[in-house]
Structures are given as C-alpha cells and as structure tokens.
Scaffold this active site. Structure first.
Site, PDB file in Angstrom:
ATOM      1  CG  ASP A  33      -4.309 -14.517   8.497  1.00  0.00           C
ATOM      2  OD1 ASP A  33      -4.597 -14.099   7.359  1.00  0.00           O
ATOM      3  OD2 ASP A  33      -4.811 -15.550   8.971  1.00  0.00           O
TER       4      ASP A  33
ATOM      5  CE1 TYR B  51      -0.124 -14.923   0.436  1.00  0.00           C
ATOM      6  CE2 TYR B  51       2.221 -14.682   0.878  1.00  0.00           C
ATOM      7  CZ  TYR B  51       1.078 -14.285   0.200  1.00  0.00           C
ATOM      8  OH  TYR B  51       1.143 -13.256  -0.711  1.00  0.00           O
TER       9      TYR B  51
ATOM     10  CG  PHE C 192       0.595  -8.760   0.601  1.00  0.00           C
ATOM     11  CD1 PHE C 192      -0.588  -9.335   0.165  1.00  0.00           C
ATOM     12  CD2 PHE C 192       0.518  -7.620   1.404  1.00  0.00           C
ATOM     13  CE1 PHE C 192      -1.821  -8.801   0.504  1.00  0.00           C
ATOM     14  CE2 PHE C 192      -0.706  -7.078   1.757  1.00  0.00           C
ATOM     15  CZ  PHE C 192      -1.882  -7.666   1.303  1.00  0.00           C
TER      16      PHE C 192
ATOM     17  CG  HIS D  16      -7.211  -8.319   0.247  1.00  0.00           C
ATOM     18  ND1 HIS D  16      -6.701  -9.330  -0.546  1.00  0.00           N
ATOM     19  CD2 HIS D  16      -6.500  -8.342   1.397  1.00  0.00           C
ATOM     20  CE1 HIS D  16      -5.723  -9.937   0.108  1.00  0.00           C
ATOM     21  NE2 HIS D  16      -5.579  -9.361   1.291  1.00  0.00           N
TER      22      HIS D  16
END
Length: 197
Positions: A40, A42, A53, A162
């Site tokens: 999801d 920031y 990202f 991640h």
C-alpha cells in the site's frame, strides 16, 4: 471508491486523489514489461505519489527504497540514485503497482481489505493474459500471495523478501532482481530496462 471518497472528506488520505491511478497513466497495459508489486502507499505526508516504492524528487528516500537502491548498485554496479522518483522506470514499462491504492495518513495498511484488491487482482489477471513475457517482481509475503494469479507460462516470477530494513537481510540482498529481469526480457527479444536513474 465510496469508502475512499468519504475518508477524504474527513481525513488526510494518500496519495492525493489525482495521483491514485498514476501507475496506470505512466505505464499503460500495452507497455507493461515488468510488474513491481507493493502493498500500500506510503502513509507519511509528501511521500505517496501513486507509484509503488517511489517518492517525488526532494522527498527523503524511505528505508525500503534505500535498500532497493543498494541492491540495484550491488547487482548492476550503477550509482545509487540521488532521489527516489521511479518515473523513469514506469515510462519504460515497469508497472509500479500497489495492491491497495490508498491509505489513511499515519496508518499503514488502513485501507487493506476495503475492496482495492478486487481491482488490483483483476489488473494482474489482465496482465497475465498478455502473450508477451512480463516479469513479476514479488517482494514480501503480501506480494508473494499474488503468485497464484500468474498462471501464464510465458511470464516469469521472481520472489524475494520485502526490502524493508526488517527483512532485506533475509535474501532480498543478493537476489539480483534487476539483472535477472533484464536477462528474462532480452531472452525473448525485448529491450532491457535501463535501471539507472
């Protein structure tokens, strides 16, 4: 959308409404060669811009993106970028997709489960139907759950932990996703991604 629009009336929601679908504007379906799947947006002010990202020029680079750049440098020996805007990747065919496209300010994961996944799962299914190879980069357990939607044998999936500071040392570093992606693309006659920003 009713839920999200109602949230925007009473709370700060990221990214801004006019950037919620930025990933699709930057990388239309016919251009998609790579899907980089995030969870999801920031959740802090001035960070989310609709591309997973990515942050705008001038915004401090978040820790996960710093780790992505560290792996990029180690993988392809390119300089660490001076900013976190990944638009140049998107324009080359890297769909920077989050599975959830909005978030309540300061509350990571707050819009997971409200319905975005029906839409973004369908996006993955539509891309899965493409006849030309697409490379899917699934980083983290949430993204890796979407592997079941990628059934077309022409496509390639690269999984890794991640890139967050909590998990990057568990084999995200050393996974070489950038060189492996380009090898997969060039093996089918496609242009590689110019990853250097």
């Amino acid at each position: 959308m009713y839920f999200v629009n109602n949230e925007r009336l009473n709370h700060e929601v990221y990214p801004p409404a006019d950037q919620a679908f930025a990933a699709f504007e930057a990388t239309p379906l016919q251009k998609v060669k790579v899907v980089l799947l995030g969870q999801d947006p920031y959740h802090r002010e001035h960070q989310a811009m609709g591309l997973s990202f990515s942050v705008s020029v001038g915004t401090p680079i978040p820790p996960s993106l710093r780790n992505i750049f560290k792996e990029l440098h180690n993988d392809l020996d390119v300089p660490v970028p001076p900013h976190g805007d990944l638009t140049s990747w998107a324009e080359q065919g890297v769909l920077l997709l989050n599975t959830t496209l909005s978030v309540h300010a300061g509350k990571p994961g707050s819009h997971i489960g409200i319905g975005w996944e029906f839409f973004t799962d369908h996006v993955i299914e539509v891309i899965n139907a493409k006849r030309t190879r697409v490379v899917f980069l699934l980083w983290g357990s949430h993204a890796r759950q979407k592997k079941v939607l990628i059934t077309n044998p022409v496509h390639v999936v690269f999984e890794a932990p991640h890139p967050s500071p909590f998990s990057a040392h568990h084999r995200f570093f050393g996974a070489k996703p950038f060189s492996r992606t380009n090898e997969s693309l060039t093996s089918t006659g496609q242009e590689p991604i110019h990853w250097q920003i």
